[in-house]
Write an enzyme that holds these catalytic residues in place. Structure first.
Site, PDB file in Angstrom:
ATOM      1  N   ASP A  52       0.826  -1.211   0.000  1.00  0.00           N
ATOM      2  CA  ASP A  52       0.000   0.000   0.000  1.00  0.00           C
ATOM      3  C   ASP A  52       0.853   1.252   0.000  1.00  0.00           C
ATOM      4  O   ASP A  52       2.050   1.204   0.303  1.00  0.00           O
ATOM      5  CB  ASP A  52      -0.874   0.034   1.262  1.00  0.00           C
ATOM      6  N   TYR A 110       5.948  -9.489   7.734  1.00  0.00           N
ATOM      7  CA  TYR A 110       5.886  -8.037   7.861  1.00  0.00           C
ATOM      8  C   TYR A 110       6.239  -7.654   9.296  1.00  0.00           C
ATOM      9  O   TYR A 110       5.918  -8.376  10.241  1.00  0.00           O
ATOM     10  CB  TYR A 110       4.466  -7.518   7.568  1.00  0.00           C
TER      11      TYR A 110
END
Lengths: 254, 254
Positions: A52, A110
């Protein structure tokens, strides 16, 4: 055409995510422009996933096919001189013909970084989520454990991208205190749209007493995004590890 | 009017240095705008020194006088909400009436960070000087020792600001290897314009074999800026410590 796999690092602050868009600067678009110039023909970069806007990567993998004869070990220096300073290729190797950075990926990790102090640090602007309130680490750890395993994660994904199934396997979700940072590491075989950030937002709701830690299994069962926590800001999110078989796997773990 | 002293941190990347300029954004101008709004009357911030465009500060001290009744311990939160995210006030206290951040300063330390790796790191863009070549640390250490002590530093200052004397005392100039970083720490009773960066540029010339380490005393004697190394880029420079007597000194070392 040789298939080249590369380790990419980027500070995503200035970019509207990975994927090429018509009007906004993206990591993919910027990278393809530099590689096309370097290789002398149009290059398509196949990324290991969409990130994103504002999300960063310490270890991101992509592959591309080229007829140019540039040796992969020289690619980082040559390409970095054409890339802006917030994007860099760290390593590159020849990959098997059928290697695809997205389809060949085994799992990804992540890391979400919270700067947890009453006063913000100007040097972490855009690179950590500034959260000046007390965090209830124990409750968040109880909640985090419920996400680990194979579940339907529809409750923590944003709609907007198609996917065959919303079932994923989370291998770990760990919380480390590295004062003044709190680091969340989440590893899964794949991530739904906004899934990592929605999990963090839900853990913050747990810390704030808005969700009970042991309500997580039920919330996952409800599959209702409106009942979990908000999507945490992109600033704190980094892709930090990615696993593949063979030599590409060895490069990305080196 | 109360005299308030404060510890300021800033990422200088976006600013044309500390001092107010007519057209460009500066740290002082941005800070004064926020404090004036907060205090309800025009504020003049007296800084501990001019910093150049792009230079950062982990510990910078300034003072200002105000008739507002805001308690110093609440000032950081109140002011930071009005400041951009790359500037933050960390602490503030009432200072003696005659305290002046510049004139009362006993000594200052700057740290210069070099990112010494063949591949640049996107997360240190603008925050460290990317230098991809081998550094000769031993030679630089020999040269660095010659700068320590009381000397005329005219050979490592840029002209452009007036000063009564170009004699300064360098208390230490140390080089630490923190792979992949090389950190230079230089402490002096005062710094001439560009002096810290000119010293680093000269040490890099020593590493590159362009100046012999033991030529430094002679180069200082020549007082000729053209014979020393170039001014190193601002990206790597941070004000990291500053010393005062009394409570302001204690705050800045806390």
């Amino acid at each position: 055409m040789m298939n080249i796999a590369a380790w990419l690092m980027f500070d995503g602050s200035r970019y509207h995510g990975w994927q090429v868009q018509q009007f906004d600067a993206t990591v993919q678009g910027t990278l393809e422009a530099a590689l096309s110039r370097l290789c002398g023909h149009p290059i398509t970069a196949h990324g290991c996933g969409r990130t994103d806007a504002g999300v960063h990567a310490e270890r991101y993998c992509f592959n591309f096919r080229t007829s140019s004869s540039i040796p992969p070990d020289r690619l980082p220096y040559a390409a970095n001189s054409l890339l802006p300073p917030d994007i860099a290729i760290k390593k590159a190797i020849y990959a098997p013909e059928d290697f695809d950075a997205n389809l060949s990926c085994l799992k990804k990790e992540y890391t979400y970084r919270i700067y947890n102090s009453r006063i913000r640090d100007p040097f972490y602007t855009g690179r950590a989520y500034f959260y000046p309130h007390r965090l209830d680490i124990s409750s968040m750890r109880v909640a985090a454990a419920h996400f680990v395993g194979t579940h339907d994660f529809a409750a923590v994904r944003s709609v907007g991208t198609e996917t065959k199934t919303t079932i994923r396997t989370v291998h770990w979700l760990e919380i480390a205190e590295k004062e003044p940072f709190i680091e969340f590491k989440v590893c899964a075989d794949g991530f739904l749209y906004n899934m990592a950030r929605a999990i963090i937002g839900t853990l913050l709701y747990v810390s704030e007493g808005k969700i009970a830690p042991d309500d997580i299994p039920q919330l996952l069962d409800f599959k209702d995004r409106r009942q979990t926590g908000p999507t945490a800001p992109p600033d704190g999110l980094y892709m930090t590890r990615i696993w593949y078989n063979g030599e590409v796997g060895a490069m990305m773990e080196s």
